[in-house]
Enzyme design. Structure first.
Site, PDB file in Angstrom:
ATOM      1  N   HIS A  87       0.824  -1.204   0.000  1.00  0.00           N
ATOM      2  CA  HIS A  87       0.000   0.000   0.000  1.00  0.00           C
ATOM      3  C   HIS A  87       0.862   1.259   0.000  1.00  0.00           C
ATOM      4  O   HIS A  87       0.463   2.297  -0.538  1.00  0.00           O
ATOM      5  CB  HIS A  87      -0.935  -0.023   1.207  1.00  0.00           C
ATOM      6  CG  HIS A  87      -2.114  -0.928   1.019  1.00  0.00           C
ATOM      7  ND1 HIS A  87      -2.770  -1.551   2.054  1.00  0.00           N
ATOM      8  CD2 HIS A  87      -2.753  -1.315  -0.101  1.00  0.00           C
ATOM      9  CE1 HIS A  87      -3.756  -2.281   1.578  1.00  0.00           C
ATOM     10  NE2 HIS A  87      -3.765  -2.152   0.270  1.00  0.00           N
ATOM     11  N   GLU A 129     -14.133  -4.882 -27.307  1.00  0.00           N
ATOM     12  CA  GLU A 129     -13.249  -5.615 -26.385  1.00  0.00           C
ATOM     13  C   GLU A 129     -12.960  -7.027 -26.851  1.00  0.00           C
ATOM     14  O   GLU A 129     -12.082  -7.691 -26.291  1.00  0.00           O
ATOM     15  CB  GLU A 129     -13.884  -5.664 -24.993  1.00  0.00           C
ATOM     16  CG  GLU A 129     -14.129  -4.310 -24.375  1.00  0.00           C
ATOM     17  CD  GLU A 129     -14.875  -4.414 -23.068  1.00  0.00           C
ATOM     18  OE1 GLU A 129     -14.216  -4.471 -22.012  1.00  0.00           O
ATOM     19  OE2 GLU A 129     -16.116  -4.445 -23.097  1.00  0.00           O
ATOM     20  N   ASN A 141      -7.475  -3.360 -22.712  1.00  0.00           N
ATOM     21  CA  ASN A 141      -7.087  -4.418 -21.769  1.00  0.00           C
ATOM     22  C   ASN A 141      -7.686  -5.758 -22.182  1.00  0.00           C
ATOM     23  O   ASN A 141      -6.985  -6.767 -22.319  1.00  0.00           O
ATOM     24  CB  ASN A 141      -7.542  -4.066 -20.352  1.00  0.00           C
ATOM     25  CG  ASN A 141      -6.883  -2.818 -19.825  1.00  0.00           C
ATOM     26  OD1 ASN A 141      -5.911  -2.338 -20.387  1.00  0.00           O
ATOM     27  ND2 ASN A 141      -7.413  -2.275 -18.748  1.00  0.00           N
ATOM     28  N   ASP A 142      -9.019  -5.782 -22.382  1.00  0.00           N
ATOM     29  CA  ASP A 142      -9.676  -7.032 -22.757  1.00  0.00           C
ATOM     30  C   ASP A 142      -9.405  -7.401 -24.206  1.00  0.00           C
ATOM     31  O   ASP A 142      -9.269  -8.588 -24.527  1.00  0.00           O
ATOM     32  CB  ASP A 142     -11.185  -6.931 -22.516  1.00  0.00           C
ATOM     33  CG  ASP A 142     -11.570  -7.348 -21.098  1.00  0.00           C
ATOM     34  OD1 ASP A 142     -10.978  -8.318 -20.594  1.00  0.00           O
ATOM     35  OD2 ASP A 142     -12.437  -6.707 -20.492  1.00  0.00           O
ATOM     36  N   CYS A 153     -10.524   3.738 -24.327  1.00  0.00           N
ATOM     37  CA  CYS A 153     -10.607   3.999 -22.889  1.00  0.00           C
ATOM     38  C   CYS A 153      -9.796   3.007 -22.072  1.00  0.00           C
ATOM     39  O   CYS A 153      -9.865   2.993 -20.853  1.00  0.00           O
ATOM     40  CB  CYS A 153     -12.067   3.976 -22.422  1.00  0.00           C
ATOM     41  SG  CYS A 153     -12.906   2.400 -22.700  1.00  0.00           S
TER      42      CYS A 153
END
Length: 859
Positions: free
Chosen positions: A466, A706, A729-730, A776
């Site tokens: 973190h 996608e 991404n996909d 995006c």
């Protein structure tokens, strides 16, 4: 051997050195998932029975034995760690299932040298896998103490209430599975299977048809029974679960048994230090947050708050602990709300995680045990979290080890509430300080960051901690996992001007004046260009050849919408509506959704806002939404496919979206569209609802690209859609058949692979003359990729809010037409690495721009 009807003494099964179970470098033993106990680092080569009993389990690979006493207590002796992978090599079993043994009888002989060469450790745990109404007393043996064979090791006492077998009522569910674990159903997966049954409060049974035709069966409550099935990779099983959460339990059990095991003790490849040649006076580290810094070295260390050692009685101290936990929990809740309001989503998520950990009953129970021994609440909490921190650090799992700093944060916070001393103040840092510490907790990082240090160097920590997340969010260059040598060097170099290169993973402790001057000049140039980009952030991004590109922001909700507006975003290219549906017991109401969407539109002041409808499935699940179990969730019911089975979710969300004003600035985007019929059906439903609500205006409706089918059929989609937006991404995941969640494939799942680029080009070509195309996905925030996307014909890029100024600045230096001429050559290359190399070289040669991993230096 049993001393009486009320106690049971276990003898040392071998001469060896004591290792607390929580310090065993295996997360299943250390987390006590299998049960309580102790471990020995053996000094002999024969394992003996620790008590009288029956041998109820002998591992197929001879590395583990389970004994059952007359009182029903079951004990697991596990010779070494990861010895299951040796398939019995170097181990000679001396007993069989059903044998009666006396304390001290030999169970197996082993070749210590052979095991040491093939196993990860010889440490041998002795675990109480079934207590049967008995309680293990705290061991009197300390870590590192040597014990002899047959010496009393552990004592159990009978508890007042006998444990009873778990009986679950409710629905009965069954499921066939094929075991994919290379080492079979050994102790580790058996323990996890039992944990799944207990977590879901079900009765879980594993059945297997053996070669004789008989059906062998074992309940997950019994580890010995599970392991005695002798299941190997490829075995066909039938899982049966009974209880209200039977299907959920079977989902989890199926994932466990059908997912091949990975090496748990090694660090992920992305987190290992690369072999680098260090110059004299340089130290290496992992890059947690990239950047360059130069300044005086400052050591940071705060002592823990002072608390009493001895308590004032169990009742008084437990009440103090509970009150302190309550106050810290309230403070964390307030901090989470404040961070959310300020758009600091990373900090908000960390505060939420700390609250959840603060409520962990095991931590509270461990502290309660120390209070019962006479300690104060503060000291008990310190001891409990020290033990947990040791366990995590020794797990060998980098993700678990990265959570140690979070534990230390909770340790300090609660102890501060229980301390009468005034808290130690954070020392004032000199300007541009490079702060060195063994570790920083998240709250310490926030405090240090308030003084604007130039960089951070940590001896411990990890890139997934973190603290690393917070450093990246604040743009502070940071190296982690630098080792103990960092602290030693820091003492010698405190106050000296050093160079932190958090791009190449090194800290130069004795840089020459020339080096310092060069780095200072680079930093000044980057700061100047960043300020210039920020000053022009609200201006349009127009390329050198006159193309105007919209640069929008990806956000998680209305709280980040204002951040997007302030960053200069031309609108919102993606608002992920699923954040409203997560962390809830039921779906959000129409009013709740509408209020959130309206707040986002108002924050952008009339600029377009694209809101993606609920995108759930694969890696994102809802506790109240029952999705069917499938072998590959990424190819299952998700995105647009969800509406066929759950139309009520779409109905409510569409009504909420149609309730905002003005509708002209609202764009609705449908995820995971694979064919035009899915888009047509949503448009039809949208029209019906708008008529029912008496609306004149209509929002724009678009589809995400996608999956390859959508890219290849972009023309038919573009005729129906008002816009298309590529989710890189996909699209990369499905094109390359590389799971985006698999850390071992992250580096290869690159959007610049020629196959992915061809699909992007097909999308742009198909949409030409019909509707605009945006991107995006995360790739739009990479300036190098962004330039190529625009050259391919993309009209709009959507990035994280902080990236808007830099991406706009990069586009203003681009001649998109000239780069477009290079596209045929780029698409003909072999792989993504070749494309990156060629693209970088072309940009440098044409003096368009010099792209680095952290910033853009103007052409």
């Amino acid at each position: 051997m049993s001393d009486s009807n009320q106690s049971l003494t276990l003898q040392a099964p071998i001469s060896g050195v004591v290792v607390p179970l929580i310090a065993v470098p295996d997360p299943v033993f250390a987390s006590l998932t299998l049960g309580e106990g102790i471990a020995l680092d053996p000094l002999g080569e024969c394992l003996h029975a620790p008590c009288d009993g029956e041998v109820v389990q002998c591992a197929r690979t001879h590395h583990a034995f389970t004994l059952k006493t007359k009182a029903g207590v079951e004990l697991l002796l596990h010779l070494g760690l990861d010895t299951v992978e040796l398939n019995g090599k170097g181990i000679e079993p001396l007993v069989s299932v059903g044998d009666q043994v006396r304390a001290g009888d030999p169970l197996c002989r082993f070749d210590a040298d052979a095991l040491a060469r093939g196993a990860s450790a010889l440490i041998t745990p002795l675990v109480i896998t079934e207590a049967a109404g008995w309680q293990l007393l705290p061991s009197k043996h300390r870590e590192g103490e040597r014990v002899s064979l047959g010496e009393p090791l552990l004592v159990l006492t009978r508890t007042a209430v006998e444990q009873s077998n778990r009986r679950a009522d409710g629905p009965l569910a069954e499921r066939p599975v094929t075991l994919a674990l290379a080492s079979g159903l050994h102790a580790r997966p058996a323990a996890r299977l039992r944990a799944i049954a207990r977590e879901h409060s079900v009765s879980l049974t594993v059945q297997h048809e053996c070669s004789t035709g008989n059906i062998d069966s074992a309940n997950a409550d019994s580890l010995s029974a599970l392991m005695n099935l002798g299941l190997v990779e490829g075995a066909t099983l039938r899982l049966t679960a009974q209880g209200e959460a039977a299907e959920a339990a079977l989902d989890a059990a199926e994932r466990l048994l059908t997912t091949p095991e990975v090496e748990e003790h090694s660090a992920p490849p992305s987190a290992t230090l690369t072999a680098a040649v260090l110059n004299k006076g340089e130290l290496a580290g992992l890059v947690a947050s990239p950047g360059l810094a130069i300044g005086p070295l400052v050591s940071y260390q705060l002592s823990l708050p002072a608390v009493p050692l001895v308590g004032e009685g169990e009742a008084v101290e437990m009440a103090r602990l509970e009150e302190a936990l309550l106050r810290v929990g309230e403070a964390l809740a307030q901090a989470e709300v404040q961070a959310t309001r300020q758009g600091q989503s990373a900090e908000a998520e960390i505060f939420a995680a700390h609250r959840a950990w603060l409520e962990d009953p095991d931590l509270v129970a461990a502290a309660g045990d120390h209070i019962g021994e006479g300690h104060s609440a503060g000291h008990a909490w310190r001891e409990a979290l020290d033990a947990e921190a040791v366990r995590l650090a020794a797990s060998g799992n980098m993700l678990l080890a990265a959570r140690v700093a979070d534990l230390r944060d909770l340790q300090r916070r609660v102890m501060a509430e229980l301390s009468d001393d005034q808290q130690e103040a954070l020392p004032e840092l000199p300007k541009n300080a490079i702060v060195v510490a063994e570790e920083l907790t998240p709250s310490e990082l926030v405090a240090v960051a308030s003084q604007r240090p130039a960089g951070l160097c940590l001896a411990g920590g990890g890139t997934t901690s973190h603290v690393a997340i917070l450093a990246r969010a604040r743009g502070i260059p940071c190296l982690v996992a630098m080792g103990a040598s960092l602290i030693d060097a820091a003492h010698r170099a405190t106050g000296e001007s050093v160079i932190l290169d958090a791009e190449n993973g090194r800290l130069a402790l004795t840089p020459s004046p020339t080096q310092r001057a060069e780095v200072a000049e680079r930093i000044d140039t980057r700061l100047h260009e960043a300020e210039r980009a920020k000053a022009l952030a609200h201006e349009p991004a127009i390329t050198l050849d006159g193309r105007k590109i919209e640069v929008c922001a990806n956000i998680g909700g209305a709280a980040e919408a204002r951040l997007a507006a302030d960053s200069g975003a031309d609108g919102v290219g993606l608002l992920r509506s699923e954040f409203l549906f997560l962390e809830r017991d039921s779906a959000p109401s129409e009013i709740t959704q509408c209020d959130e969407y309206q707040a986002a539109l108002e924050a952008l002041g009339g600029k377009p806002v694209i809101i993606r409808t609920l995108d759930i499935g694969a890696d994102k699940q809802l506790p109240y939404l029952r999705l069917p179990s499938v072998p590959n969730p990424a190819l299952g019911v998700r995105g647009a496919r969800l509406w066929a089975s759950h139309p009520e979710l779409l109905e409510t969300q569409l009504r909420a979206l149609l309730g905002v004003t003005p509708l002209e600035t609202l764009h609705i985007m449908l995820p995971m569209v694979s064919e035009v019929g899915e888009l047509r059906e949503v448009r039809r439903r949208l029209e019906v609802l708008a008529c029912e609500m008496g609306l004149d205006a209509r929002p724009r409706l678009g589809a995400m690209i996608e999956v390859p089918s959508a890219a290849l059929c972009a023309r038919s989609l573009a005729v129906e859609a008002d816009f298309l937006s590529i989710g890189t991404n996909d699209l990369t995941q499905y094109t390359l058949a590389m799971d985006r969640e698999d850390p071992t494939l992250t580096a290869r799942a690159d959007v610049l692979h020629p196959a992915v680029l061809r699909l992007i080009q097909a999308t742009v070509d198909g949409a030409q003359g019909h509707c605009p195309v945006g991107v995006c996905g995360a790739a739009a925030g990479d300036e190098l990729v962004a330039l190529l996307l625009v050259a391919l014909g993309v009209d709009e890029l959507s990035v994280e809010p902080a990236r808007v100024p830099a991406v706009k600045a990069a586009l203003r230096c681009l001649n998109a037409t000239a780069l477009a001429d290079e596209i045929p050559e780029l698409l003909a290359l072999d792989d993504a690495a070749a494309v990156r190399q060629h693209l970088s070289a072309w940009l440098a040669q044409t003096n368009h721009t010099d792209i680095t991993t952290t910033t853009l230096e103007r052409c």
